[in-house]
Design a protein around this motif. Structure first.
Motif, PDB file in Angstrom:
ATOM      1  N   HIS A   1      31.461  83.302  13.466  1.00 57.74           N
ATOM      2  CA  HIS A   1      32.110  83.247  12.147  1.00 57.74           C
ATOM      3  C   HIS A   1      33.106  82.095  12.095  1.00 57.74           C
ATOM      4  CE1 HIS A   1      34.011  84.621   8.418  1.00 57.74           C
ATOM      5  NE2 HIS A   1      35.176  84.384   9.009  1.00 57.74           N
ATOM      6  N   GLN A   2      32.967  81.233  11.090  1.00 59.98           N
ATOM      7  CA  GLN A   2      33.871  80.107  10.893  1.00 59.98           C
ATOM      8  C   GLN A   2      34.808  80.403   9.721  1.00 59.98           C
ATOM      9  OE1 GLN A   2      34.171  77.045  12.576  1.00 59.98           O
ATOM     10  NE2 GLN A   2      32.791  77.899  14.113  1.00 59.98           N
TER      11      GLN A   2
ATOM     12  N   SER B   1      35.912  82.038  16.028  1.00 61.60           N
ATOM     13  CA  SER B   1      34.473  81.797  16.091  1.00 61.60           C
ATOM     14  C   SER B   1      33.868  82.380  17.364  1.00 61.60           C
ATOM     15  CB  SER B   1      34.192  80.290  16.017  1.00 61.60           C
ATOM     16  OG  SER B   1      32.806  80.030  16.122  1.00 61.60           O
TER      17      SER B   1
ATOM     18  N   THR C   1      36.950  80.131   6.528  1.00 62.54           N
ATOM     19  CA  THR C   1      36.976  79.206   5.391  1.00 62.54           C
ATOM     20  C   THR C   1      38.310  79.258   4.647  1.00 62.54           C
ATOM     21  OG1 THR C   1      35.991  80.875   3.941  1.00 62.54           O
ATOM     22  CG2 THR C   1      34.481  79.357   5.064  1.00 62.54           C
TER      23      THR C   1
ATOM     24  N   THR D   1      40.676  78.600  14.945  1.00 63.96           N
ATOM     25  CA  THR D   1      39.292  78.611  14.474  1.00 63.96           C
ATOM     26  C   THR D   1      38.332  78.800  15.630  1.00 63.96           C
ATOM     27  OG1 THR D   1      39.595  77.361  12.417  1.00 63.96           O
ATOM     28  CG2 THR D   1      37.473  77.152  13.500  1.00 63.96           C
ATOM     29  N   ASP D   2      38.567  78.093  16.729  1.00 60.50           N
ATOM     30  CA  ASP D   2      37.698  78.234  17.899  1.00 60.50           C
ATOM     31  C   ASP D   2      37.738  79.662  18.444  1.00 60.50           C
ATOM     32  OD1 ASP D   2      36.999  75.588  17.707  1.00 60.50           O
ATOM     33  OD2 ASP D   2      38.335  74.895  19.301  1.00 60.50           O
TER      34      ASP D   2
ATOM     35  N   ASN E   1      41.964  82.054   9.146  1.00 64.91           N
ATOM     36  CA  ASN E   1      42.746  81.424  10.213  1.00 64.91           C
ATOM     37  C   ASN E   1      44.230  81.577   9.885  1.00 64.91           C
ATOM     38  OD1 ASN E   1      44.236  79.324  11.605  1.00 64.91           O
ATOM     39  ND2 ASN E   1      42.303  78.273  12.013  1.00 64.91           N
TER      40      ASN E   1
END
Length: 268
Positions: free
Chosen positions: A176-177, A170, A179, A166-167, A141
């Motif tokens: 995919h998130q 994803s 980290t 992040t949204d 991010n």
């Protein structure tokens, strides 16, 4: 000595001791308020002299203050030193012109990198996000709009920048998130670090910065990478935000030389 040099010399631990102070800010990155990603056009000759690379020494890690051991919740400037490991990070994409070329170059040398993506760029180019993930690279991010100084944003604005990015990542990637989080320009504050932690992300900085975003010339980028890389280094490059021909030309020269010297690429 620049302020960033002073901060790195002090090491991650001393820098981050003030994390609990809401008024503390860190501008550790190469991009400061007022910097422009477009840069100015500069001469771009093929490097006339390619510097030698200091090879890693088996069984030995250099004494780097704070290397790989950031204070809990604070930015990571180095990998944990494992003799030969270094990391490549690529910021400000995805970009339809330069990200595919970056992916092809990394695939040629079997290198896995970390792409720090801007949320709105990810939303605009979901197929590129999927390609990056499918190739085994990390996606981090890098905020939604890339504000030049995140520390000057309100808590609500910081939260929105991180959450929206992040949204977007994803959604674009199919789940995919991220980290990892990288603050634009390395502008860290307790509010930025707190929101990063709330989203379950680790803050990621860098230790080798050739300022390729400013288009300083292929020679400068190559020289910086090859002369400053040591075990544990996290190298900063860009595939978005402007003309990245110099970046790609420089990496075409630098990456095989780092591999030939005995370095291996890992992800933070």
């Amino acid at each position: 000595m620049t302020r960033r040099s002073v901060l790195l010399a002090l090491g991650g631990a001393s820098l981050l001791a003030a994390c609990g102070n809401d008024t503390t800010q860190w501008h550790a990155g190469g991009e400061l308020p007022g910097d422009s990603h477009s840069g100015e056009a500069s001469a771009d000759p093929t490097p006339s002299v390619i510097p030698s690379v200091a090879p890693p020494t088996p069984g030995h890690c250099p004494a780097i203050p704070g290397a790989g051991t950031p204070r809990r919740g604070g930015p990571q400037y180095y990998l944990p030193c494992k003799d030969t490991q270094i990391a490549l990070t690529v910021d400000d994409g995805p970009d339809p012109q330069y990200t595919p070329r970056m992916l092809a170059l990394l695939a040629k040398h079997d290198i896995r990198a970390t792409f720090c993506m801007i949320g709105r760029a990810a939303a605009a180019h979901p197929d590129l996000v999927k390609q990056v993930v499918a190739a085994g690279h990390h996606v981090a991010n890098h905020t939604y709009t890339h504000p030049l100084d995140l520390t000057k944003q309100s808590a609500a604005q910081i939260r929105a920048e991180l959450h929206r990015a992040t949204d977007a990542i994803s959604t674009a990637s199919g789940g995919h998130q991220p980290t990892l989080f990288r603050a634009p320009g390395g502008a860290w504050s307790s509010a930025v670090l707190s929101e990063c932690g709330t989203l379950g992300m680790r803050p990621l900085d860098w230790s080798v910065d050739p300022r390729d975003w400013s288009r300083p010339g292929v020679q400068h980028i190559v020289d910086t990478i090859l002369t400053r890389t040591r075990p544990g280094a996290i190298i900063l490059e860009h595939d978005g935000g402007g003309d990245r021909d110099q970046t790609l030309s420089a990496l075409t020269i630098a990456l095989p030389r780092l591999l030939d010297a005995g370095y291996t690429f890992a992800q933070p």
